[in-house]
Motif scaffolding. Structure first.
Motif, PDB file in Angstrom:
ATOM      1  N   THR A 147       3.617   3.651  -5.430  1.00  0.00           N
ATOM      2  CA  THR A 147       2.444   4.971  -5.865  1.00  0.00           C
ATOM      3  C   THR A 147       0.805   4.221  -5.854  1.00  0.00           C
ATOM      4  N   PHE A 148      -0.119   5.130  -5.281  1.00  0.00           N
ATOM      5  CA  PHE A 148      -1.408   4.872  -6.039  1.00  0.00           C
ATOM      6  C   PHE A 148      -1.894   6.029  -5.824  1.00  0.00           C
ATOM      7  N   TYR A 149      -2.662   5.855  -6.909  1.00  0.00           N
ATOM      8  CA  TYR A 149      -3.754   6.730  -7.486  1.00  0.00           C
ATOM      9  C   TYR A 149      -5.476   5.938  -7.315  1.00  0.00           C
ATOM     10  N   SER A 150      -6.040   7.246  -6.347  1.00  0.00           N
ATOM     11  CA  SER A 150      -8.044   7.075  -6.205  1.00  0.00           C
ATOM     12  C   SER A 150      -7.948   6.707  -7.485  1.00  0.00           C
ATOM     13  N   VAL A 151      -7.858   6.538  -8.838  1.00  0.00           N
ATOM     14  CA  VAL A 151      -8.610   6.526  -9.882  1.00  0.00           C
ATOM     15  C   VAL A 151      -8.172   4.865 -10.060  1.00  0.00           C
ATOM     16  N   GLY A 152      -7.468   4.344  -9.463  1.00  0.00           N
ATOM     17  CA  GLY A 152      -7.124   2.815 -10.234  1.00  0.00           C
ATOM     18  C   GLY A 152      -5.932   2.772 -10.499  1.00  0.00           C
ATOM     19  N   THR A 153      -4.965   3.462 -11.003  1.00  0.00           N
ATOM     20  CA  THR A 153      -3.768   2.893 -10.917  1.00  0.00           C
ATOM     21  C   THR A 153      -2.595   2.590  -9.826  1.00  0.00           C
ATOM     22  N   VAL A 154      -1.920   1.745  -9.811  1.00  0.00           N
ATOM     23  CA  VAL A 154      -0.633   1.384  -9.260  1.00  0.00           C
ATOM     24  C   VAL A 154       0.725   1.293  -9.712  1.00  0.00           C
ATOM     25  N   ARG A 155       1.213   1.898  -9.566  1.00  0.00           N
ATOM     26  CA  ARG A 155       2.281   2.298  -9.946  1.00  0.00           C
ATOM     27  C   ARG A 155       3.759   1.600  -8.892  1.00  0.00           C
ATOM     28  N   THR A 156       4.493   0.568  -8.936  1.00  0.00           N
ATOM     29  CA  THR A 156       5.401  -0.387  -8.431  1.00  0.00           C
ATOM     30  C   THR A 156       6.988   0.174  -7.924  1.00  0.00           C
ATOM     31  N   LEU A 157       6.928   1.099  -7.579  1.00  0.00           N
ATOM     32  CA  LEU A 157       8.879   1.087  -6.993  1.00  0.00           C
ATOM     33  C   LEU A 157       9.832  -0.093  -7.111  1.00  0.00           C
ATOM     34  N   ASN A 158       9.577  -0.466  -5.812  1.00  0.00           N
ATOM     35  CA  ASN A 158      10.961  -1.661  -5.200  1.00  0.00           C
ATOM     36  C   ASN A 158       9.385  -2.642  -4.879  1.00  0.00           C
ATOM     37  N   GLY A 159       9.642  -3.988  -4.356  1.00  0.00           N
ATOM     38  CA  GLY A 159       9.115  -5.532  -4.104  1.00  0.00           C
ATOM     39  C   GLY A 159       7.625  -5.198  -5.177  1.00  0.00           C
ATOM     40  N   LEU A 160       6.659  -6.204  -4.763  1.00  0.00           N
ATOM     41  CA  LEU A 160       5.700  -6.275  -4.749  1.00  0.00           C
ATOM     42  C   LEU A 160       4.657  -5.673  -4.279  1.00  0.00           C
ATOM     43  N   VAL A 161       3.808  -5.761  -5.387  1.00  0.00           N
ATOM     44  CA  VAL A 161       2.378  -5.344  -4.873  1.00  0.00           C
ATOM     45  C   VAL A 161       1.084  -5.677  -5.422  1.00  0.00           C
ATOM     46  N   ALA A 162       0.458  -6.846  -4.771  1.00  0.00           N
ATOM     47  CA  ALA A 162      -1.143  -7.230  -5.725  1.00  0.00           C
ATOM     48  C   ALA A 162      -2.916  -6.348  -5.645  1.00  0.00           C
ATOM     49  N   VAL A 163      -2.362  -6.396  -6.761  1.00  0.00           N
ATOM     50  CA  VAL A 163      -2.735  -5.390  -6.988  1.00  0.00           C
ATOM     51  C   VAL A 163      -4.866  -6.231  -7.260  1.00  0.00           C
ATOM     52  N   SER A 164      -6.450  -5.986  -6.128  1.00  0.00           N
ATOM     53  CA  SER A 164      -7.400  -6.472  -6.566  1.00  0.00           C
ATOM     54  C   SER A 164      -8.508  -5.720  -6.930  1.00  0.00           C
ATOM     55  N   ALA A 165      -9.711  -6.110  -5.999  1.00  0.00           N
ATOM     56  CA  ALA A 165     -10.576  -5.263  -6.941  1.00  0.00           C
ATOM     57  C   ALA A 165     -10.879  -4.444  -6.157  1.00  0.00           C
ATOM     58  N   GLY A 166     -11.508  -3.200  -6.134  1.00  0.00           N
ATOM     59  CA  GLY A 166     -12.133  -2.392  -5.195  1.00  0.00           C
ATOM     60  C   GLY A 166     -12.990  -2.596  -4.236  1.00  0.00           C
ATOM     61  N   ARG A 167     -12.808  -1.678  -3.232  1.00  0.00           N
ATOM     62  CA  ARG A 167     -14.021  -1.962  -2.446  1.00  0.00           C
ATOM     63  C   ARG A 167     -14.495  -0.386  -1.803  1.00  0.00           C
ATOM     64  N   THR A 168     -15.320  -0.491  -0.567  1.00  0.00           N
ATOM     65  CA  THR A 168     -15.892  -0.221  -0.226  1.00  0.00           C
ATOM     66  C   THR A 168     -15.321   0.678   1.648  1.00  0.00           C
ATOM     67  N   ARG A 169     -15.686   1.856   2.111  1.00  0.00           N
ATOM     68  CA  ARG A 169     -15.452   1.425   3.509  1.00  0.00           C
ATOM     69  C   ARG A 169     -16.262   0.257   4.178  1.00  0.00           C
ATOM     70  N   GLU A 170     -17.898  -0.031   4.017  1.00  0.00           N
ATOM     71  CA  GLU A 170     -17.936  -1.149   5.159  1.00  0.00           C
ATOM     72  C   GLU A 170     -17.229  -2.559   4.630  1.00  0.00           C
ATOM     73  N   GLN A 171     -16.231  -2.741   3.397  1.00  0.00           N
ATOM     74  CA  GLN A 171     -16.272  -3.608   3.176  1.00  0.00           C
ATOM     75  C   GLN A 171     -15.222  -4.090   3.538  1.00  0.00           C
ATOM     76  N   VAL A 172     -13.996  -2.679   3.504  1.00  0.00           N
ATOM     77  CA  VAL A 172     -12.779  -2.962   4.339  1.00  0.00           C
ATOM     78  C   VAL A 172     -12.582  -3.007   6.043  1.00  0.00           C
ATOM     79  N   ALA A 173     -13.799  -2.318   6.994  1.00  0.00           N
ATOM     80  CA  ALA A 173     -14.368  -2.570   7.779  1.00  0.00           C
ATOM     81  C   ALA A 173     -14.849  -4.493   7.859  1.00  0.00           C
TER      82      ALA A 173
END
Length: 317
Positions: A147-173
């Motif tokens: 589960t991903f929250y826009s305010v900065g929280t990531v909760r993993t229910l199964n498997g593995l997630v790597a959480v890193s710094a937030g990005r702007t849309r320009e950086q994603v593009a």
């Protein structure tokens, strides 16, 4: 199986058009309440219906008590109420890994507000370069339910997630043409962060049952262990904080003086005794009242002082 002729034709078309991947579409599998979409380049919002096909660049928005579930090449995404998310990139690319022909599906989603839950599906021949972004954090995924929250929280229910710094849309593009091919080995506690979502290996690993929160202002992430320790010590920490604030609070007129609190050890129990007194002038008839064993007050006639003694005992196990 691809023939040499077909492969040559595909390679030639890629060189002529400059394309290195092909588009993927997302299909709406269920809608509850008021859900709308805004397609790329459009100004109007339209209602989302079941079986709608969503293209790359589409923005989704859910209202009160509303949700929508979409299927992106086998991976399931459910937007919760009051969530706005855009499909930044939906594309695929054929790759070869250890002599095997595979397809990588790159999914880049951007959540401005709200939260969403995900179940990312990967198989031996179908890989996922799956990332969810927000201004606060980025979640890179390998065969994971989270589960991903826009305010900065990531909760993993199964498997593995790597959480890193937030990005702007320009950086994603800017990372549009880079496809991450995950190793064939299933993720475990020994899996390096760089083998989850690529990059330089920076980030915080979040395994099943854990969560991590990124401060949207400072970018500092609280790792799962520290977060659990903080939660376990929250009561004591909050109590101490309130006590400290109370001790520093300025005195008001007529308020009883607060003397220092000193613990007295009795076996394994700490006993705190607090005494307070206050004086004021009064002109009244003599009276004496005994209320209990823990408090007493006396007043004499004329201009004299009124004394109140309070004894409080707190047992801390």
């Amino acid at each position: 199986m691809k023939t040499p002729v077909k492969t040559a034709i595909v390679a030639a078309l890629a060189m002529m058009t400059g394309l290195s991947a092909f588009a993927v579409e997302a299909k709406v599998t269920s809608v509850s309440g008021k859900v709308q979409k805004q397609e790329k380049g459009a100004s109007a919002w339209t209602d989302v219906k079941q079986n709608d096909v969503l293209k790359e660049g589409t923005m989704l928005s859910t209202g009160f008590n509303s949700s929508v579930t979409i299927n992106i090449d086998g991976s399931i995404c459910t937007l919760q109420p009051l969530t706005r998310m855009s499909l930044e990139q939906l594309s695929q690319k054929d790759v070869s890994q250890n002599g095997k022909d595979k397809t990588v599906t790159k999914t880049a989603l951007y959540i401005d507000t709200g939260k969403a839950s995900f179940k990312v599906n990967s198989t031996d021949k179908k890989l996922n370069d799956f990332k969810v972004h927000s201004p606060a954090s980025t979640a890179s995924v390998r065969g994971t339910e989270f589960t991903f929250y826009s305010v900065g929280t990531v909760r993993t229910l199964n498997g593995l997630v790597a959480v890193s710094a937030g990005r702007t849309r320009e950086q994603v593009a800017s990372t549009r043409d880079s496809f991450y091919v995950a190793p064939e080995e299933k993720p475990s506690v020994f899996t390096p962060i760089k083998d989850v979502g690529g990059g330089n290996g920076g980030g915080t690993p979040v395994f099943a049952g854990n969560s991590v929160t990124t401060n949207i202002d400072t970018g500092i992430r609280q790792d799962p262990v520290s977060q659990k320790q903080s939660a376990a010590g929250g009561l004591a920490g909050n109590t101490a904080s309130l006590a400290a604030k109370e001790a520093r609070a300025p005195m008001t007129s007529g308020q009883m003086e607060r003397p220092p609190v000193a613990p007295i050890e009795v076996g394994n129990t700490e006993v705190y005794e607090v005494s307070a007194s206050s004086s004021s002038s009064t002109s009244s008839t003599s009276s004496s009242t005994s209320t209990s064993s823990t408090s007493s007050s006396s007043t004499s006639s004329g201009d004299s002082s009124k004394t109140t003694d309070i004894n409080i005992t707190i047992n801390v196990q």
